[in-house]
Enzyme design. Structure first.
Site, PDB file in Angstrom:
ATOM      1  NE  ARG A 104      -1.813   0.818   3.810  1.00  0.00           N
ATOM      2  CZ  ARG A 104      -1.784   1.793   4.714  1.00  0.00           C
ATOM      3  NH1 ARG A 104      -2.608   2.795   4.624  1.00  0.00           N
ATOM      4  NH2 ARG A 104      -0.939   1.756   5.733  1.00  0.00           N
ATOM      5  CB  THR A 108      -0.345   7.015  -4.622  1.00  0.00           C
ATOM      6  OG1 THR A 108       0.070   5.648  -4.398  1.00  0.00           O
ATOM      7  CG2 THR A 108       0.833   7.817  -5.125  1.00  0.00           C
ATOM      8  CG  ASP A 202       6.610   0.345  10.788  1.00  0.00           C
ATOM      9  OD1 ASP A 202       7.202  -0.440  10.009  1.00  0.00           O
ATOM     10  OD2 ASP A 202       6.316   1.513  10.481  1.00  0.00           O
TER      11      ASP A 202
END
Ligand code: PRP
Ligand code: URA
Length: 208
Positions: A104, A108, A202
């Site tokens: 992803r 954008t 993360d």
């Protein structure tokens, strides 16, 4: 429309609160995600069919309930969905595991697949995992890909969702039940869930 199951068990809520805390370490975050996924597995399997087989206890014969039906497929959306696999496998050690790699672009918001590998058995139940259901785009694309591939029974397991994400999945895939630990308030201008827990990938893998 698919049913929305929000699992408000106190143990799940407590563990999720620790995960949300920005001071929680990668090790703890990962461990808690695994534990919550295991609890979610308990709920998502609640309606699994049983068959009865005669066995003999040390005292007498009985018709004992055993799981019927085919083994399920656990299908994580990479990366973050991987964090839910071990917990589910603890409950269902014979489950098959697929992998759906999606990227992803954070600027954008463009999405695509970089990997797709599923076990055989289009009639098996697929448990699609991803801790975060934000805009719903990734989940909808993954479900569409599974359906195009022939899978017909799909359940979506997420830790935290926005109301927008839930709505989009329910509109585009009304046959898919959704299981959550929390329905959060909404999204910020970068499509992060609020209050959320930040970037799940993360935090699981320690990449920030
Ligand atoms: C996160 C998350 C979902 C997706 C949710 O993945 O794990 O897959 O974003 O957003 P959406 O509902 O708006 O599509 P990310 O793209 O950050 O990738 P990662 O798991 O590799 O970190
Ligand atoms: N992906 C994440 O990891 N977190 C969010 O809040 C939204 C998308």
């Amino acid at each position: 429309m698919g049913t929305l199951h929000v699992l408000d068990h106190p143990l799940i809520q407590h563990k999720l609160s620790i995960m949300r805390d920005k001071e929680t370490s990668t090790m703890k975050f990962r461990e808690l995600l695994r534990e919550i996924a295991m609890f979610m597995g308990y709920e998502v399997t609640r309606d699994f069919p049983l068959t009865y087989e005669e066995i003999e206890t040390p005292l007498m014969k009985m018709n004992a309930p055993k799981l019927a039906g085919k083994k399920v497929i656990i299908a994580p959306i990479l990366r973050a969905g991987l964090g839910m696999v071990d917990g589910l496998l603890t409950l269902m050690p014979s489950a098959r595991v697929g992998h759906i790699g999606m990227y992803r672009d954070e600027e954008t918001c463009e999405r695509g697949f970089y990997y797709y590998k599923m076990p055989k058995g289009k009639d098996r139940l697929v448990l699609l995992t991803d801790p975060m259901l934000a805009t719903g785009g990734s989940a909808c694309d993954a479900i569409a890909r599974l359906k195009a591939d022939g899978y017909t029974q799909i359940r979506l397991l997420c830790l935290v969702a926005s109301p927008q994400g839930v709505k989009v999945v329910q509109e585009q895939h009304p046959d898919v039940d959704i299981y959550l630990a929390s329905l959060d308030e909404g999204l910020n201008d970068k499509n992060y869930i609020l209050p959320g827990l930040g970037d799940a990938g993360d935090r699981i893998f320690g990449t920030k």
